[in-house]
Design a protein around this motif. Structure first.
Motif, PDB file in Angstrom:
ATOM      1  N   CYS A 292       0.838  -1.209   0.000  1.00  0.00           N
ATOM      2  CA  CYS A 292       0.000   0.000   0.000  1.00  0.00           C
ATOM      3  C   CYS A 292       0.869   1.254   0.000  1.00  0.00           C
ATOM      4  N   ARG A 293       1.928   1.255   0.797  1.00  0.00           N
ATOM      5  CA  ARG A 293       2.833   2.413   0.857  1.00  0.00           C
ATOM      6  C   ARG A 293       3.472   2.650  -0.512  1.00  0.00           C
ATOM      7  N   ASN A 294       3.934   1.580  -1.180  1.00  0.00           N
ATOM      8  CA  ASN A 294       4.544   1.720  -2.510  1.00  0.00           C
ATOM      9  C   ASN A 294       3.538   2.225  -3.531  1.00  0.00           C
ATOM     10  N   VAL A 295       2.313   1.693  -3.470  1.00  0.00           N
ATOM     11  CA  VAL A 295       1.281   2.131  -4.419  1.00  0.00           C
ATOM     12  C   VAL A 295       0.927   3.592  -4.179  1.00  0.00           C
ATOM     13  N   GLN A 296       0.816   3.999  -2.920  1.00  0.00           N
ATOM     14  CA  GLN A 296       0.476   5.389  -2.638  1.00  0.00           C
ATOM     15  C   GLN A 296       1.604   6.326  -3.057  1.00  0.00           C
ATOM     16  N   ASP A 297       2.846   5.905  -2.870  1.00  0.00           N
ATOM     17  CA  ASP A 297       3.968   6.711  -3.359  1.00  0.00           C
ATOM     18  C   ASP A 297       3.929   6.812  -4.876  1.00  0.00           C
ATOM     19  N   MET A 298       3.603   5.710  -5.529  1.00  0.00           N
ATOM     20  CA  MET A 298       3.513   5.701  -6.988  1.00  0.00           C
ATOM     21  C   MET A 298       2.377   6.620  -7.461  1.00  0.00           C
ATOM     22  N   LEU A 299       1.230   6.565  -6.767  1.00  0.00           N
ATOM     23  CA  LEU A 299       0.109   7.434  -7.138  1.00  0.00           C
ATOM     24  C   LEU A 299       0.491   8.906  -6.978  1.00  0.00           C
ATOM     25  N   LEU A 300       1.218   9.216  -5.919  1.00  0.00           N
ATOM     26  CA  LEU A 300       1.661  10.586  -5.700  1.00  0.00           C
ATOM     27  C   LEU A 300       2.623  11.019  -6.800  1.00  0.00           C
ATOM     28  N   ASP A 301       3.542  10.110  -7.203  1.00  0.00           N
ATOM     29  CA  ASP A 301       4.465  10.421  -8.296  1.00  0.00           C
ATOM     30  C   ASP A 301       3.731  10.569  -9.624  1.00  0.00           C
ATOM     31  N   MET A 302       2.680   9.762  -9.822  1.00  0.00           N
ATOM     32  CA  MET A 302       1.910   9.855 -11.071  1.00  0.00           C
ATOM     33  C   MET A 302       1.104  11.149 -11.111  1.00  0.00           C
ATOM     34  N   ALA A 303       0.578  11.561  -9.968  1.00  0.00           N
ATOM     35  CA  ALA A 303      -0.247  12.768  -9.929  1.00  0.00           C
ATOM     36  C   ALA A 303       0.603  14.028 -10.052  1.00  0.00           C
ATOM     37  N   TYR A 304       1.793  14.015  -9.456  1.00  0.00           N
ATOM     38  CA  TYR A 304       2.662  15.188  -9.455  1.00  0.00           C
ATOM     39  C   TYR A 304       4.068  14.779  -9.864  1.00  0.00           C
ATOM     40  N   PRO A 305       4.265  14.454 -11.140  1.00  0.00           N
ATOM     41  CA  PRO A 305       5.597  14.005 -11.558  1.00  0.00           C
ATOM     42  C   PRO A 305       6.589  15.164 -11.518  1.00  0.00           C
ATOM     43  N   GLU A 306       7.776  14.861 -11.045  1.00  0.00           N
ATOM     44  CA  GLU A 306       8.846  15.849 -11.081  1.00  0.00           C
ATOM     45  C   GLU A 306       9.634  15.615 -12.360  1.00  0.00           C
ATOM     46  N   SER A 307      10.436  16.556 -12.739  1.00  0.00           N
ATOM     47  CA  SER A 307      11.147  16.448 -14.017  1.00  0.00           C
ATOM     48  C   SER A 307      12.083  15.251 -14.007  1.00  0.00           C
ATOM     49  N   GLY A 308      12.033  14.474 -15.093  1.00  0.00           N
ATOM     50  CA  GLY A 308      12.915  13.339 -15.256  1.00  0.00           C
ATOM     51  C   GLY A 308      12.507  12.107 -14.482  1.00  0.00           C
ATOM     52  N   GLU A 309      11.342  12.130 -13.837  1.00  0.00           N
ATOM     53  CA  GLU A 309      10.953  10.982 -13.018  1.00  0.00           C
ATOM     54  C   GLU A 309      10.321   9.884 -13.850  1.00  0.00           C
ATOM     55  N   ALA A 310       9.437  10.266 -14.753  1.00  0.00           N
ATOM     56  CA  ALA A 310       8.763   9.256 -15.568  1.00  0.00           C
ATOM     57  C   ALA A 310       9.646   8.910 -16.759  1.00  0.00           C
ATOM     58  N   ASP A 311       9.691   7.650 -17.090  1.00  0.00           N
ATOM     59  CA  ASP A 311      10.506   7.251 -18.233  1.00  0.00           C
ATOM     60  C   ASP A 311       9.675   7.042 -19.490  1.00  0.00           C
ATOM     61  N   GLY A 312       8.357   7.313 -19.408  1.00  0.00           N
ATOM     62  CA  GLY A 312       7.507   7.228 -20.576  1.00  0.00           C
ATOM     63  C   GLY A 312       7.167   5.815 -20.995  1.00  0.00           C
ATOM     64  N   GLN A 313       7.518   4.819 -20.230  1.00  0.00           N
ATOM     65  CA  GLN A 313       7.295   3.427 -20.578  1.00  0.00           C
ATOM     66  C   GLN A 313       6.151   2.822 -19.781  1.00  0.00           C
ATOM     67  N   GLY A 314       5.347   3.617 -19.106  1.00  0.00           N
ATOM     68  CA  GLY A 314       4.286   3.093 -18.265  1.00  0.00           C
ATOM     69  C   GLY A 314       4.791   2.680 -16.895  1.00  0.00           C
ATOM     70  N   ARG A 315       6.041   3.002 -16.593  1.00  0.00           N
ATOM     71  CA  ARG A 315       6.625   2.677 -15.297  1.00  0.00           C
ATOM     72  C   ARG A 315       7.297   3.933 -14.760  1.00  0.00           C
ATOM     73  N   LEU A 316       6.995   4.254 -13.511  1.00  0.00           N
ATOM     74  CA  LEU A 316       7.643   5.382 -12.868  1.00  0.00           C
ATOM     75  C   LEU A 316       8.660   4.913 -11.849  1.00  0.00           C
ATOM     76  N   ASP A 317       8.673   3.639 -11.553  1.00  0.00           N
ATOM     77  CA  ASP A 317       9.559   3.095 -10.546  1.00  0.00           C
ATOM     78  C   ASP A 317      10.019   1.725 -11.025  1.00  0.00           C
ATOM     79  N   LYS A 318      11.147   1.269 -10.539  1.00  0.00           N
ATOM     80  CA  LYS A 318      11.655  -0.026 -10.966  1.00  0.00           C
ATOM     81  C   LYS A 318      10.874  -1.178 -10.353  1.00  0.00           C
ATOM     82  N   ASP A 319      10.271  -0.962  -9.201  1.00  0.00           N
ATOM     83  CA  ASP A 319       9.633  -2.055  -8.478  1.00  0.00           C
ATOM     84  C   ASP A 319       8.165  -2.268  -8.838  1.00  0.00           C
ATOM     85  N   ILE A 320       7.488  -1.255  -9.326  1.00  0.00           N
ATOM     86  CA  ILE A 320       6.039  -1.359  -9.507  1.00  0.00           C
ATOM     87  C   ILE A 320       5.637  -0.675 -10.808  1.00  0.00           C
TER      88      ILE A 320
END
Length: 168
Positions: free
Chosen positions: A5-33
């Motif tokens: 749940c913590r990882n998913v909520q962090d991912m949702l926060l990153d998806m809602a407010y991406p910082e520059s260079g965070e998203a790699d455009g491949q449908g993944r914002l993190d290596k784990d999820i």
């Protein structure tokens, strides 16, 4: 709250407010999820679904005139015009505020259910205690009616299970 749940909520926060260079455009914002893992988790976890809904509500309340507009666009006002130059949101505080709001809503719903149960108990007690005090034999009749009602409720379930061959 578990680690998923913590990882998913962090991912949702990153998806809602991406910082520059965070998203790699491949449908993944993190290596784990991945975003598909997030969607699958949201189907099964009401707490994370509430968290995602809260993020959507927050995004709808924020001024959108300067968000999601390319920086070179004429529609996008300069940061100095908005008075936000050099201001960065405090993501941990936002996360804690959303979490606290969700917990408060859950507590409010539980309180409402408890008040409903207490009211129903009071009404049933005020009706049945005088009846049973005046006619103690009525209790046996109530038990018989209750058992009969339970039997009527479970009979169709038993018949369906027998038809499927699930009888133990």
């Amino acid at each position: 709250m578990n680690i998923d749940c913590r990882n998913v909520q962090d991912m949702l926060l990153d998806m809602a407010y991406p910082e520059s260079g965070e998203a790699d455009g491949q449908g993944r914002l993190d290596k784990d999820i991945s975003t598909t893992d997030v969607a699958r988790h949201l189907k099964n976890c009401p707490e994370c679904r509430d968290y995602a809904d809260a993020l959507v509500d927050i995004a709808s309340l924020l001024p959108s005139s300067h968000m999601n507009v390319p920086s070179g666009s004429a529609e996008r006002p300069a940061a100095t015009d908005l008075g936000i130059e050099g201001i960065a949101p405090a993501w941990p505080r936002l996360d804690a505020t959303i979490e606290r709001g969700i917990k408060m809503r859950i507590a409010r719903e539980r309180r409402n259910m408890a008040l409903f149960a207490l009211t129903a108990t009071g009404i049933l007690t005020s009706v049945w205690v005088p009846l049973l005090a005046s006619k103690p034999g009525a209790f046996l009749g109530l038990q018989a009616i209750g058992f009969f009602g339970i039997a009527l409720f479970y009979l169709p379930l038993h018949v369906l299970r027998e038809g499927r061959g699930d009888v133990a």
